[in-house]
Each structure stands twice: as C-alpha cells, then as structure tokens.
Design a protein around this motif. Structure first.
Motif, PDB file in Angstrom:
ATOM      1  N   ASP A  23       0.885  -1.164   0.145  1.00  0.00           N
ATOM      2  CA  ASP A  23       0.076  -0.088  -0.137  1.00  0.00           C
ATOM      3  C   ASP A  23       0.854   1.263   0.078  1.00  0.00           C
ATOM      4  O   ASP A  23       0.290   2.161  -0.465  1.00  0.00           O
ATOM      5  CB  ASP A  23      -0.953  -0.029   1.170  1.00  0.00           C
ATOM      6  N   THR A  24       1.986   1.049   0.559  1.00  0.00           N
ATOM      7  CA  THR A  24       2.992   2.267   0.560  1.00  0.00           C
ATOM      8  C   THR A  24       3.964   2.552  -0.484  1.00  0.00           C
ATOM      9  O   THR A  24       4.172   3.595  -0.601  1.00  0.00           O
ATOM     10  CB  THR A  24       3.701   2.240   1.869  1.00  0.00           C
ATOM     11  N   PHE A  25       4.480   1.346  -1.158  1.00  0.00           N
ATOM     12  CA  PHE A  25       5.466   1.523  -2.112  1.00  0.00           C
ATOM     13  C   PHE A  25       5.131   0.853  -3.408  1.00  0.00           C
ATOM     14  O   PHE A  25       4.974  -0.420  -3.451  1.00  0.00           O
ATOM     15  CB  PHE A  25       6.680   0.959  -1.363  1.00  0.00           C
ATOM     16  N   MET A  66       8.668 -15.474   0.756  1.00  0.00           N
ATOM     17  CA  MET A  66       9.748 -14.964  -0.389  1.00  0.00           C
ATOM     18  C   MET A  66       9.355 -13.417  -0.853  1.00  0.00           C
ATOM     19  O   MET A  66       9.888 -12.759  -0.950  1.00  0.00           O
ATOM     20  CB  MET A  66       9.977 -15.898  -1.584  1.00  0.00           C
ATOM     21  N   ALA A  67       8.002 -13.620  -1.321  1.00  0.00           N
ATOM     22  CA  ALA A  67       7.412 -12.530  -1.760  1.00  0.00           C
ATOM     23  C   ALA A  67       7.553 -11.239  -0.962  1.00  0.00           C
ATOM     24  O   ALA A  67       8.205 -10.169  -1.253  1.00  0.00           O
ATOM     25  CB  ALA A  67       6.033 -12.474  -2.104  1.00  0.00           C
ATOM     26  N   VAL A  68       7.381 -11.478   0.547  1.00  0.00           N
ATOM     27  CA  VAL A  68       7.538 -10.386   1.506  1.00  0.00           C
ATOM     28  C   VAL A  68       8.939  -9.935   1.529  1.00  0.00           C
ATOM     29  O   VAL A  68       9.247  -8.614   1.664  1.00  0.00           O
ATOM     30  CB  VAL A  68       6.722 -10.751   2.624  1.00  0.00           C
ATOM     31  N   MET A  73      13.159  -5.888   0.108  1.00  0.00           N
ATOM     32  CA  MET A  73      14.348  -5.816  -0.728  1.00  0.00           C
ATOM     33  C   MET A  73      14.218  -4.530  -1.684  1.00  0.00           C
ATOM     34  O   MET A  73      15.038  -3.603  -1.709  1.00  0.00           O
ATOM     35  CB  MET A  73      14.964  -6.857  -1.267  1.00  0.00           C
ATOM     36  N   ARG A  74      13.211  -4.589  -2.428  1.00  0.00           N
ATOM     37  CA  ARG A  74      12.883  -3.797  -3.700  1.00  0.00           C
ATOM     38  C   ARG A  74      12.880  -2.208  -3.136  1.00  0.00           C
ATOM     39  O   ARG A  74      13.500  -1.354  -3.772  1.00  0.00           O
ATOM     40  CB  ARG A  74      11.808  -4.154  -4.248  1.00  0.00           C
ATOM     41  N   VAL A  75      11.980  -2.161  -1.852  1.00  0.00           N
ATOM     42  CA  VAL A  75      11.898  -0.924  -1.154  1.00  0.00           C
ATOM     43  C   VAL A  75      13.415  -0.127  -0.919  1.00  0.00           C
ATOM     44  O   VAL A  75      13.882   0.629  -0.791  1.00  0.00           O
ATOM     45  CB  VAL A  75      10.798  -1.030  -0.195  1.00  0.00           C
ATOM     46  N   LEU A  76      14.053  -1.279  -0.299  1.00  0.00           N
ATOM     47  CA  LEU A  76      15.665  -0.791   0.375  1.00  0.00           C
ATOM     48  C   LEU A  76      16.403  -0.424  -0.728  1.00  0.00           C
ATOM     49  O   LEU A  76      16.964   0.630  -0.891  1.00  0.00           O
ATOM     50  CB  LEU A  76      16.193  -2.075   1.091  1.00  0.00           C
ATOM     51  N   GLU A  77      16.341  -1.177  -2.046  1.00  0.00           N
ATOM     52  CA  GLU A  77      17.020  -0.598  -3.022  1.00  0.00           C
ATOM     53  C   GLU A  77      16.507   0.697  -3.717  1.00  0.00           C
ATOM     54  O   GLU A  77      17.463   1.527  -4.132  1.00  0.00           O
ATOM     55  CB  GLU A  77      16.981  -1.935  -4.356  1.00  0.00           C
ATOM     56  N   ALA A  78      15.145   0.816  -3.632  1.00  0.00           N
ATOM     57  CA  ALA A  78      14.670   2.096  -4.139  1.00  0.00           C
ATOM     58  C   ALA A  78      15.105   3.392  -3.225  1.00  0.00           C
ATOM     59  O   ALA A  78      15.428   4.309  -3.794  1.00  0.00           O
ATOM     60  CB  ALA A  78      13.047   2.165  -4.250  1.00  0.00           C
ATOM     61  N   LYS A  79      15.442   3.097  -2.156  1.00  0.00           N
ATOM     62  CA  LYS A  79      16.100   3.833  -1.128  1.00  0.00           C
ATOM     63  C   LYS A  79      17.516   4.218  -1.151  1.00  0.00           C
ATOM     64  O   LYS A  79      18.000   4.741  -0.076  1.00  0.00           O
ATOM     65  CB  LYS A  79      15.391   3.675   0.250  1.00  0.00           C
ATOM     66  N   GLY A  80      17.916   3.506  -1.831  1.00  0.00           N
ATOM     67  CA  GLY A  80      19.399   3.578  -2.194  1.00  0.00           C
ATOM     68  C   GLY A  80      20.225   2.478  -1.769  1.00  0.00           C
ATOM     69  O   GLY A  80      21.683   2.421  -1.707  1.00  0.00           O
TER      70      GLY A  80
END
Length: 314
Positions: A23-25, A66-68, A73-80
């Motif tokens: 819902d957030t990212f 795995m999906a969670v 991880m994808r959010v962490l990567e988007a944040k650098g």
C-alpha cells in the motif's frame, strides 16, 4: 559494521504480511503482482486476507514469505541500498535460502516463486498426512539431540533436522520414532520436548521424493552467481557457483538446516550485524542466542526500512 542479510523460513508467515508495504511503496506492490502472475494465482489476496489455514499450507507459505522478503528488498534498493556494497553475505533459513538467492540476483523473482511452489507441493506430497512428524528438543546441544534421534529411529527415520540455536534442535521423521525421541529427550534432561504442529516431516530422508522433484525443477532454472556469497544451509559455508547452488538446494530438502553453525561461521568472518528481511523476528532472536557479540535487526515495516537506510548512512 559487517553485515549479512538473512531471510526467514516457514513459520514466520501471518495474515496481513506485506500489505502495508504494498500500500505504501509501488516497488513492493510490483513484486506481489509479479509473484501472483508467475503462480497464476492471487496469492497476495490469501496473504492479506487469509484464511490463515490456507496461507499456512506449505505450497502457499513458501512463495508468500519469499514475496514479502523480496518486496522489502526492492523498497530498500529504491531508497539507495546496494546489496553488494552493503552486505558481505546472504543466508536464509530453509526456504529463506531461495529468498536470499533472489535478493542477491541469482534467481529472478518469478522463477523463485515457481520453484517454491514446486518445493512446497513436493514436500507436502512426499509423505502421507499422519505418517511423519517433527518435534522441538529444547535445552539439549545438537550432538546429544542427534544421538537421541538415532536411538529413537529403531528401523524408522528420525533425524536432527534443524540446528537452530544452542539448546534448540528440531528432529524429524516417522511419527512413532519422533514420539520416541520426545520421551528419550525428556529422560535425558531436555528442558522441554514437544511435538510441532507441522504438516510434514521436513529436512529428513522421508523428503527424498521432494528432493527428486527439486532436482528436476532446478535443472531447468536459470541461476547466476549471486552478488554476494550465499552461506548454504547444508554446508554452513559460502557458495557462489550456480552448479553448486543447484546441488545444495537439492540436498537441503533432506539435509539438516545448520543455522547455528552458519551464524558462527559468519561471526568468524567478522560479521557482527544480521539484517533479517521480510516478516517476523525469528532469526533475529536466534542470532543473540548463538553469538552474544552479534546484533540482529529485523526489517518488517516502512519504519524499519527507514531506520536501516539511516543506519547504513543513506
């Protein structure tokens, strides 16, 4: 600070997991959509709305966890975050090994979801319901627990399946043999010995049909060297070669999850911080029990993600 990223296994699932991230990212939402499409099933709906007994089914719980982890991880990567420059190693508990490989770019998300669906189905179907069981032996070291399992077998299968932490070993095998192991453990001074509410006897030789199924599935899967080495469950040592990864993922189905040894090996390499990515805090709890010098950080929520990025100087 030397970091290993770790990924949880079955048992950490809960209804609602990952929904706040989705819902957030948009990056997280995209992962759940990719997994749904890969499986041809609205797994995300089961994850967020239940029912719990459907989510808990091995074939659902494994790709869901795995999906969670990968959404996080994808959010962490988007944040650098860059995994290669942030972490020295990745590791995962049982199915978490697949999450770790996906996070490290060794297997793509869709392929990982399909492999875990095969794995979950194969593990569930390897043994008829009621034939196998697992039990936790608490307060005994691994060597004694393994001896108890051997003594309890009496011609059936009973093996030490999970070496989770000091004084926390799980045995797996035929129902009667595991029940015998519980009684022997109590007689030999276990603090507690309890049967576990699981649907199959994982990580023992009864899972051989599932190992065969995974051998076939993994033979056709595209696997690349991970961005950072994977500390393999069955070795408690790092691997990077795709052929080696395939072989160890097959062995892992019937082999012992050597988590305690893996964490100790990582400590020996100077790893002092374990970042548990996904849902729950099971591995974070184990880290301190295994090595009091190590720090565990569970990253489950948007706030956890921001805190980690800040800690890493992002």
């Amino acid at each position: 600070m030397t970091i290993a990223f770790t990924f949880p296994g079955q048992g950490s699932q809960n209804v609602g997991m990952g929904k706040v991230l989705a819902d957030t990212f948009p990056e997280a939402k995209a992962v759940f959509e990719e997994v749904d499409e890969a499986l041809g099933q609205k797994l995300s709906d089961i994850m967020w709305n239940g029912p719990e007994e459907t989510l808990t089914l091995t074939a659902n719980a494994q790709p869901a966890l795995m999906a969670v982890s990968l959404a996080t991880m994808r959010v962490l990567e988007a944040k650098g975050l860059d995994l290669k420059s942030s972490a020295a190693y990745v590791a995962g508990h049982s199915l978490g090994e697949y999450s770790a490989l996906a996070a490290a770019g060794s297997i793509d998300v869709a392929t990982t979801a399909r492999l875990l669906r095969v794995r979950g189905d194969a593990m569930q179907n390897a043994v008829p319901v009621g034939v196998g069981a697992m039990a936790a032996l608490l307060g005994l070291d691994f060597e004694l627990a393994a001896e108890i399992a051997e003594e309890a077998a009496q011609g059936e299968v009973c093996q030490a399946a999970n070496d989770n932490a000091p004084g926390q070993v799980v045995v797996s095998g035929h129902l009667a043999a595991v029940e015998r192991a519980v009684e022997i453990a109590k007689a030999k001074g276990a603090r507690r010995a309890v049967m576990l509410p699981v649907s199959a006897p994982f990580h023992c030789s009864l899972m051989a049909p599932a190992a065969d199924a995974m051998s076939e599935a993994l033979a056709n899967a595209e696997i690349s060297p991970p961005a950072v080495p994977l500390v393999a469950n069955v070795l408690a040592e790092p691997i990077t070669d795709p052929a080696d990864i395939r072989a160890r993922l097959v062995e892992q189905v019937t082999g012992t999850v050597r988590w305690r040894e893996s964490v100790l090996w990582l400590a020996g390499q100077g790893v002092d911080t374990h970042v548990e990515v996904g849902t729950g805090k099971v591995l974070t709890g184990m880290v301190r029990r295994i090595n009091k010098e190590s720090t565990g950080i569970a990253v489950n929520t948007p706030e956890d993600i921001d805190a980690l990025i800040e800690k890493l100087g992002g």
